[in-house]
Design a protein around this motif. Structure first.
Motif, PDB file in Angstrom:
ATOM      1  N   ALA A  17       0.810  -1.215   0.000  1.00 20.90           N
ATOM      2  CA  ALA A  17       0.000   0.000   0.000  1.00 20.90           C
ATOM      3  C   ALA A  17       0.845   1.267   0.000  1.00 20.90           C
ATOM      4  O   ALA A  17       0.442   2.290  -0.565  1.00 20.90           O
ATOM      5  CB  ALA A  17      -0.934   0.003   1.212  1.00 20.90           C
ATOM      6  N   ALA A  18       2.017   1.226   0.638  1.00 17.92           N
ATOM      7  CA  ALA A  18       2.816   2.448   0.825  1.00 17.92           C
ATOM      8  C   ALA A  18       3.086   3.203  -0.471  1.00 17.92           C
ATOM      9  O   ALA A  18       2.862   4.421  -0.544  1.00 17.92           O
ATOM     10  CB  ALA A  18       4.124   2.105   1.541  1.00 17.92           C
ATOM     11  N   PRO A  19       3.583   2.559  -1.547  1.00 21.45           N
ATOM     12  CA  PRO A  19       3.867   3.326  -2.764  1.00 21.45           C
ATOM     13  C   PRO A  19       2.612   3.823  -3.470  1.00 21.45           C
ATOM     14  O   PRO A  19       2.663   4.829  -4.184  1.00 21.45           O
ATOM     15  CB  PRO A  19       4.641   2.335  -3.640  1.00 21.45           C
ATOM     16  N   VAL A  20       1.483   3.146  -3.273  1.00 26.72           N
ATOM     17  CA  VAL A  20       0.234   3.591  -3.888  1.00 26.72           C
ATOM     18  C   VAL A  20      -0.269   4.849  -3.188  1.00 26.72           C
ATOM     19  O   VAL A  20      -0.677   5.827  -3.831  1.00 26.72           O
ATOM     20  CB  VAL A  20      -0.825   2.469  -3.848  1.00 26.72           C
ATOM     21  N   LEU A  21      -0.247   4.832  -1.861  1.00 25.09           N
ATOM     22  CA  LEU A  21      -0.642   6.014  -1.095  1.00 25.09           C
ATOM     23  C   LEU A  21       0.217   7.221  -1.472  1.00 25.09           C
ATOM     24  O   LEU A  21      -0.291   8.329  -1.674  1.00 25.09           O
ATOM     25  CB  LEU A  21      -0.508   5.728   0.401  1.00 25.09           C
ATOM     26  N   GLU A  22       1.499   7.003  -1.596  1.00 20.78           N
ATOM     27  CA  GLU A  22       2.418   8.098  -1.921  1.00 20.78           C
ATOM     28  C   GLU A  22       2.151   8.658  -3.313  1.00 20.78           C
ATOM     29  O   GLU A  22       2.083   9.876  -3.514  1.00 20.78           O
ATOM     30  CB  GLU A  22       3.864   7.610  -1.824  1.00 20.78           C
ATOM     31  N   ASN A 170       4.601  -4.694  -9.519  1.00 22.26           N
ATOM     32  CA  ASN A 170       4.481  -5.125  -8.127  1.00 22.26           C
ATOM     33  C   ASN A 170       4.834  -3.994  -7.167  1.00 22.26           C
ATOM     34  O   ASN A 170       6.007  -3.645  -7.023  1.00 22.26           O
ATOM     35  CB  ASN A 170       5.418  -6.321  -7.900  1.00 22.26           C
ATOM     36  N   PRO A 171       3.861  -3.416  -6.467  1.00 24.35           N
ATOM     37  CA  PRO A 171       4.169  -2.291  -5.578  1.00 24.35           C
ATOM     38  C   PRO A 171       5.041  -2.676  -4.386  1.00 24.35           C
ATOM     39  O   PRO A 171       5.740  -1.832  -3.833  1.00 24.35           O
ATOM     40  CB  PRO A 171       2.791  -1.808  -5.121  1.00 24.35           C
ATOM     41  N   MET A 172       5.009  -3.943  -3.976  1.00 26.62           N
ATOM     42  CA  MET A 172       5.877  -4.349  -2.874  1.00 26.62           C
ATOM     43  C   MET A 172       7.350  -4.205  -3.266  1.00 26.62           C
ATOM     44  O   MET A 172       8.201  -3.916  -2.417  1.00 26.62           O
ATOM     45  CB  MET A 172       5.589  -5.782  -2.441  1.00 26.62           C
ATOM     46  N   ILE A 173       7.634  -4.370  -4.541  1.00 29.94           N
ATOM     47  CA  ILE A 173       9.007  -4.200  -5.014  1.00 29.94           C
ATOM     48  C   ILE A 173       9.390  -2.722  -5.014  1.00 29.94           C
ATOM     49  O   ILE A 173      10.562  -2.378  -4.789  1.00 29.94           O
ATOM     50  CB  ILE A 173       9.174  -4.830  -6.404  1.00 29.94           C
ATOM     51  N   ASP A 174       8.430  -1.826  -5.233  1.00 27.49           N
ATOM     52  CA  ASP A 174       8.705  -0.392  -5.076  1.00 27.49           C
ATOM     53  C   ASP A 174       9.261  -0.118  -3.682  1.00 27.49           C
ATOM     54  O   ASP A 174      10.257   0.592  -3.514  1.00 27.49           O
ATOM     55  CB  ASP A 174       7.422   0.433  -5.233  1.00 27.49           C
ATOM     56  N   THR A 175       8.587  -0.686  -2.680  1.00 24.91           N
ATOM     57  CA  THR A 175       9.009  -0.471  -1.296  1.00 24.91           C
ATOM     58  C   THR A 175      10.385  -1.065  -1.040  1.00 24.91           C
ATOM     59  O   THR A 175      11.244  -0.441  -0.405  1.00 24.91           O
ATOM     60  CB  THR A 175       7.969  -1.078  -0.333  1.00 24.91           C
ATOM     61  N   LEU A 176      10.610  -2.261  -1.552  1.00 23.75           N
ATOM     62  CA  LEU A 176      11.907  -2.909  -1.361  1.00 23.75           C
ATOM     63  C   LEU A 176      13.029  -2.071  -1.976  1.00 23.75           C
ATOM     64  O   LEU A 176      14.063  -1.814  -1.340  1.00 23.75           O
ATOM     65  CB  LEU A 176      11.877  -4.308  -1.969  1.00 23.75           C
ATOM     66  N   GLN A 344       8.290   1.272 -10.074  1.00 21.65           N
ATOM     67  CA  GLN A 344       7.351   2.286 -10.566  1.00 21.65           C
ATOM     68  C   GLN A 344       5.909   1.783 -10.599  1.00 21.65           C
ATOM     69  O   GLN A 344       5.058   2.373 -11.267  1.00 21.65           O
ATOM     70  CB  GLN A 344       7.765   2.749 -11.967  1.00 21.65           C
ATOM     71  N   ALA A 345       5.619   0.706  -9.879  1.00 21.80           N
ATOM     72  CA  ALA A 345       4.248   0.187  -9.860  1.00 21.80           C
ATOM     73  C   ALA A 345       3.296   1.164  -9.177  1.00 21.80           C
ATOM     74  O   ALA A 345       2.155   1.336  -9.619  1.00 21.80           O
ATOM     75  CB  ALA A 345       4.201  -1.171  -9.157  1.00 21.80           C
ATOM     76  N   GLY A 346       3.754   1.811  -8.096  1.00 25.43           N
ATOM     77  CA  GLY A 346       2.900   2.759  -7.377  1.00 25.43           C
ATOM     78  C   GLY A 346       2.344   3.842  -8.289  1.00 25.43           C
ATOM     79  O   GLY A 346       1.124   4.075  -8.323  1.00 25.43           O
ATOM     80  N   PRO A 347       3.197   4.558  -9.053  1.00 28.52           N
ATOM     81  CA  PRO A 347       2.672   5.564  -9.974  1.00 28.52           C
ATOM     82  C   PRO A 347       1.732   4.994 -11.034  1.00 28.52           C
ATOM     83  O   PRO A 347       0.741   5.641 -11.393  1.00 28.52           O
ATOM     84  CB  PRO A 347       3.946   6.137 -10.609  1.00 28.52           C
ATOM     85  N   ARG A 348       2.024   3.787 -11.535  1.00 29.39           N
ATOM     86  CA  ARG A 348       1.120   3.195 -12.534  1.00 29.39           C
ATOM     87  C   ARG A 348      -0.242   2.885 -11.915  1.00 29.39           C
ATOM     88  O   ARG A 348      -1.291   3.113 -12.528  1.00 29.39           O
ATOM     89  CB  ARG A 348       1.754   1.934 -13.128  1.00 29.39           C
ATOM     90  N   ILE A 349      -0.234   2.338 -10.703  1.00 29.53           N
ATOM     91  CA  ILE A 349      -1.498   2.037 -10.020  1.00 29.53           C
ATOM     92  C   ILE A 349      -2.257   3.324  -9.742  1.00 29.53           C
ATOM     93  O   ILE A 349      -3.472   3.404  -9.963  1.00 29.53           O
ATOM     94  CB  ILE A 349      -1.228   1.266  -8.713  1.00 29.53           C
ATOM     95  N   ALA A 350      -1.565   4.346  -9.258  1.00 33.45           N
ATOM     96  CA  ALA A 350      -2.218   5.620  -8.944  1.00 33.45           C
ATOM     97  C   ALA A 350      -2.888   6.213 -10.183  1.00 33.45           C
ATOM     98  O   ALA A 350      -3.994   6.767 -10.096  1.00 33.45           O
ATOM     99  CB  ALA A 350      -1.200   6.602  -8.369  1.00 33.45           C
ATOM    100  N   ALA A 351      -2.242   6.097 -11.329  1.00 37.07           N
ATOM    101  CA  ALA A 351      -2.827   6.639 -12.562  1.00 37.07           C
ATOM    102  C   ALA A 351      -4.128   5.923 -12.913  1.00 37.07           C
ATOM    103  O   ALA A 351      -5.109   6.557 -13.325  1.00 37.07           O
ATOM    104  CB  ALA A 351      -1.824   6.519 -13.704  1.00 37.07           C
ATOM    105  N   VAL A 352      -4.151   4.595 -12.727  1.00 38.25           N
ATOM    106  CA  VAL A 352      -5.382   3.841 -13.009  1.00 38.25           C
ATOM    107  C   VAL A 352      -6.486   4.230 -12.024  1.00 38.25           C
ATOM    108  O   VAL A 352      -7.643   4.462 -12.419  1.00 38.25           O
ATOM    109  CB  VAL A 352      -5.107   2.322 -12.936  1.00 38.25           C
ATOM    110  N   LEU A 353      -6.143   4.300 -10.741  1.00 37.39           N
ATOM    111  CA  LEU A 353      -7.147   4.624  -9.726  1.00 37.39           C
ATOM    112  C   LEU A 353      -7.703   6.031  -9.943  1.00 37.39           C
ATOM    113  O   LEU A 353      -8.919   6.246  -9.878  1.00 37.39           O
ATOM    114  CB  LEU A 353      -6.529   4.522  -8.328  1.00 37.39           C
ATOM    115  N   ALA A 354      -6.807   6.993 -10.184  1.00 37.26           N
ATOM    116  CA  ALA A 354      -7.256   8.371 -10.400  1.00 37.26           C
ATOM    117  C   ALA A 354      -8.132   8.474 -11.642  1.00 37.26           C
ATOM    118  O   ALA A 354      -9.154   9.171 -11.640  1.00 37.26           O
ATOM    119  CB  ALA A 354      -6.044   9.298 -10.527  1.00 37.26           C
ATOM    120  N   GLY A 355      -7.752   7.765 -12.681  1.00 40.42           N
ATOM    121  CA  GLY A 355      -8.559   7.787 -13.890  1.00 40.42           C
ATOM    122  C   GLY A 355      -9.949   7.219 -13.679  1.00 40.42           C
ATOM    123  O   GLY A 355     -10.917   7.682 -14.288  1.00 40.42           O
ATOM    124  N   SER A 356     -10.060   6.242 -12.792  1.00 46.40           N
ATOM    125  CA  SER A 356     -11.362   5.614 -12.566  1.00 46.40           C
ATOM    126  C   SER A 356     -12.349   6.547 -11.871  1.00 46.40           C
ATOM    127  O   SER A 356     -13.568   6.379 -11.984  1.00 46.40           O
ATOM    128  CB  SER A 356     -11.200   4.347 -11.738  1.00 46.40           C
TER     129      SER A 356
END
Length: 365
Positions: A17-22, A170-176, A344-356
């Motif tokens: 969740a951390a990179p998605v929130l950010e 994989n956002p967990m890899i963003d955190t790692l 870079q999964a967090g930014p990709r996920i955020a773009a999808v969520l924001a677009g929705s």
């Protein structure tokens, strides 16, 4: 302004969740972080928020532990009340824990758009509670955010509308990757007094620790590993009784420690000669760190860690020989890693969520 509610509940959820929130903070949305309290003590939850720089949850439901049905029901009751009061425009969940499927059921029944991060993973083993959680959650999700190409194929085989599927990494890899320089292997080794090669073990699946016959086989296998190198196993005090009764700790090469924070645990893993696990997330983390991973299960919902990583499936019977081979071979200098596990999964996920929800970027972003 659209309201996006993130539901987390257990240790594996937090680094996802951390990179998605950010990243979503760059968009014109209001975010509400809900911690169900499925994992509720410091070592299993609070320390993750501190170490990963995640703001304190806006809501902590405090459901605690319990049987699967009771725990899921408690989360559902609490989330239904919250979602009715606040009425999110979008609910986001992570992984495959009981909190995940509870949020999926509540959002679906209330007609709230719902996104699943880490969708499409399948072990095809219905004896795993997590597999049931994955299948139900994906069936109900409006947005399915996948970490690997095999997950896309599974969803396609189940008849999922391709427009709902988004391959984001994989956002967990963003955190790692963000915190990798803080994984102090030497410091953890010194703190724990470890000398020479050591092997980290994380074992908790019912298939390994519930049936007495399985536990006896597990004890014999892990003791055979401890004959070759010291085995360090973080184990919560509540989970020790059955293993102690079976003689799991009756070996000079076994070193049991309390659960560690994210940074300390990853430091321990980074310095290990190998990891023996039945956990899903550890298979992914070792894949990026280049640590040989021996997964003590008949299957994995993360086969990409085998084809594009350092993971291999083992049985209790083959484990000692596989460890011997790994110790003889040593650590690899280079190894494959899965596509889009690039930080870079967090930014990709955020773009999808924001677009929705039709949200644009904030002016200051």
């Amino acid at each position: 302004m659209s309201l996006v509610v993130h539901v987390t509940g257990a240790r594996p959820n937090f680094p996802k969740a951390a990179p998605v929130l950010e990243a979503l903070a760059d968009y014109d949305v209001e975010q509400l972080l809900v911690h169900t309290g499925q994992h509720y003590d410091d070592a299993m939850s609070d320390i993750f928020f501190r170490q990963l720089g995640i703001a304190k949850p806006d809501v902590n439901l405090g459901v605690g532990s319990g049987a699967h049905g009771a725990q899921t029901a408690k989360v559902m009751i609490a989330l239904e009340e919250l979602f009715t009061q606040r009425r999110p425009d979008l609910v986001v969940v992570y992984g495959d824990v009981n909190s995940t499927v509870a949020a999926a059921l509540v959002a679906a029944k209330l007609g709230i758009t719902f996104a699943h991060v880490e969708a499409g993973l399948r072990s095809f083993d219905l004896t795993m509670p997590e597999e049931i959680n994955r299948m139900v959650t994906d069936r109900l999700s409006d947005l399915l955010l996948t970490t690997s190409t095999d997950a896309i194929a599974h969803l396609g085989n189940e008849g999922t509308d391709p427009d709902r599927i988004h391959f984001v990494g994989n956002p967990m890899i963003d955190t790692l990757l963000k915190h990798r320089d803080r994984f102090d292997a030497a410091g953890v080794r010194e703190q724990l007094g470890l000398e020479g090669d050591y092997i980290v073990a994380t074992l908790h699946r019912p298939g390994n620790v519930d049936d007495p016959a399985d536990v006896r086989e597990l004890v014999a296998a892990v003791h055979a590993v401890a004959d070759q190198a010291q085995v360090v196993i973080p184990l919560h005090p509540r989970g020790r009784a059955r293993l102690e009764e079976a003689g799991f700790l009756d070996h000079d090469g076994m070193r049991v420690i309390d659960p560690l924070g994210y940074l300390e645990f990853m430091g321990l893993v980074r310095g290990a000669a190998a990891v023996v696990t039945d956990s899903g997330g550890v298979q992914e983390e070792t894949t990026i760190l280049g640590v040989p991973c021996l997964t003590l299960r008949p299957n994995t919902e993360r086969p990409v860690t085998i084809t594009h990583g350092t993971n291999q499936l083992v049985t209790r019977q083959t484990l000692p020989d596989r460890v011997r081979e790994v110790l003889a071979a040593g650590r690899l200098e280079t190894w494959p890693t899965p596509p889009l596990w690039d930080g870079q999964a967090g930014p990709r996920i955020a773009a999808v969520l924001a677009g929705s929800v039709g949200a644009g970027r904030r002016a200051e972003a």
